[in-house]
Design an enzyme around this catalytic site. Structure first.
Site, short mmCIF file in Angstrom:
data_model
loop_
_atom_site.label_atom_id
_atom_site.label_comp_id
_atom_site.label_asym_id
_atom_site.label_seq_id
_atom_site.Cartn_x
_atom_site.Cartn_y
_atom_site.Cartn_z
N ASP A 134 50.07 -8.10 -7.89
CA ASP A 134 49.61 -9.61 -7.37
C ASP A 134 48.40 -10.36 -8.24
OD1 ASP A 134 51.77 -9.12 -5.61
OD2 ASP A 134 50.41 -8.76 -3.95
N HIS A 164 53.19 -3.82 -6.59
CA HIS A 164 52.74 -4.76 -7.61
C HIS A 164 51.38 -5.03 -7.68
CE1 HIS A 164 57.04 -5.59 -5.94
NE2 HIS A 164 57.14 -6.02 -7.16
N ASP A 194 56.59 -2.89 0.34
CA ASP A 194 57.26 -2.52 -0.85
C ASP A 194 56.36 -1.56 -1.86
OD1 ASP A 194 55.50 -3.75 -2.81
OD2 ASP A 194 56.56 -5.46 -3.16
N HIS A 213 52.68 -15.36 -3.77
CA HIS A 213 52.56 -14.10 -3.20
C HIS A 213 52.01 -12.93 -4.44
CE1 HIS A 213 56.79 -12.09 -3.45
NE2 HIS A 213 56.52 -12.66 -4.48
N HIS A 235 52.91 -12.05 1.02
CA HIS A 235 51.60 -11.08 0.73
C HIS A 235 50.56 -12.56 0.26
CE1 HIS A 235 49.63 -7.19 -0.71
NE2 HIS A 235 48.91 -8.02 0.18
N GLU A 287 54.73 -8.11 4.17
CA GLU A 287 56.37 -8.09 3.59
C GLU A 287 57.63 -7.57 4.12
OE1 GLU A 287 57.26 -9.96 0.75
OE2 GLU A 287 55.19 -10.58 -0.22
N ASP A 296 51.38 -3.64 1.65
CA ASP A 296 52.62 -4.38 1.15
C ASP A 296 53.65 -3.32 1.38
OD1 ASP A 296 54.72 -5.30 0.15
OD2 ASP A 296 53.77 -6.59 -1.21
N ASP A 340 50.42 -1.37 -2.85
CA ASP A 340 51.40 -2.21 -3.34
C ASP A 340 52.01 -1.86 -4.45
OD1 ASP A 340 53.03 -4.52 -3.91
OD2 ASP A 340 51.03 -5.94 -3.40
#
Length: 300
Positions: free
Chosen positions: A127, A125, A229, A140, A100, A272, A227, A123
């Site tokens: 980030d 996360h 994830d 990332h 990412h 990702e 992303d 996402d």
């Protein structure tokens, strides 16, 4: 969504995170027949191949709190120029990753062409770390902060201007793992975050209605940074930083379908995908299915 011609860009970036394998993500997504699906949906598609990225073994890691900073900056500058040239040709840039950190380049290239770019960050996360707050030093985990104008100057100033996007035009969807520094930055900037709590509580349809309203208000384009994830690991196991309790496969499709109906997305990246950690290319197949939905594929 307007059937603007699409240009696929491969970004085999694996310098921004600690687990190897995401450099093969673009190939995995291609192998899952992304281009063929888009052509079946009526789009004219070109694939300009992968941009060059040095291997971690061939360069110095540099500052431990900002690993591979110099190389990531150079690669992201190249990606920004490539994406910008695609937009100049009146084509839709669709970038396959890669970790990412590449979004620093994608967003830098896109935002050259929009006065007020909206951003959907799908996402697990935030980030939103910096070199000072990151527990790992992996860039990332800093890419959204950089695009908002916060972080190391070498990254923030890619393209010669900053910020690339504003907090009030940014929405994070699916967050469920945030570091302390990220929570602080979210509050300071006033970024709208739909965590898994909100998705569970009010449902994905309402989340997307609100998200679309936010990123459409006062903007002249919207970038989607997805992303894999963000999805639950049961549906997308081939990612480097899986977090249990994520967005379901069907919720993700609904989100993409609603974006397609809104007709607001002007650029996108899917990042990702890590085939080494995957099962029979399942995660790349999920990525392609979601690409289909965001470009207008319907059940009926």
């Amino acid at each position: 969504m307007e059937k603007k011609p699409i240009t696929i860009i491969g970004m085999p970036m694996d310098l921004g995170q600690g687990r190897r394998g995401v450099d093969m993500g673009p190939s995995a997504i291609r192998y899952a027949s992304a281009q063929r699906l888009l052509e079946q949906l009526g789009y004219e598609v070109e694939d300009i191949g992968d941009l060059p990225v040095p291997s971690p073994e061939s360069i110095q890691i540099g500052e431990p709190k900002l690993k591979y900073l110099s190389a990531i900056r150079q690669v992201c500058e190249h990606l920004a120029d490539t994406v910008s040239s695609v937009v100049e040709r009146k084509r839709f840039p669709l970038v396959f990753g890669g970790d990412h950190s590449m979004s620093i380049g994608t967003i830098a290239g896109v935002s050259r062409h929009y006065e007020n770019l909206g951003l959907i960050w799908f996402d697990a996360h935030g980030d939103l770390n910096t070199g000072e707050t990151s527990p790992s030093g992996n860039i990332h985990g800093m890419s959204l902060a950089v695009s908002l104008g916060t972080g190391h100057t070498d990254l923030v100033r890619i393209g010669g201007y900053f910020p690339k996007v504003r907090p009030e035009h940014t929405v994070i969807i699916g967050a469920r793992e945030l570091d302390p520094g990220e929570r602080t930055l979210i509050k300071e900037m006033g970024i709208k975050v739909f965590t898994m709590h909100e998705i569970d509580r009010i449902g994905m349809a309402r989340v997307m209605e609100e998200a679309i309203s936010i990123v459409s208000r006062g903007t002249d384009g919207v970038h989607l940074s997805l992303d894999l994830d963000g999805l639950d690991p049961k549906d997308a196991p081939g990612v480097g930083t899986p977090v249990p309790g994520g967005i379901t496969y069907r919720e993700s499709h609904l989100a993409m379908e609603m974006l397609a109906e809104a007709g607001i997305i002007t650029s996108a990246e899917f990042v990702e995908v890590n085939p080494i950690l995957d099962r029979e290319n399942q995660t790349a197949k999920v990525a392609v299915a979601l690409i289909g939905s965001v470009f207008g594929m319907k059940i009926l």
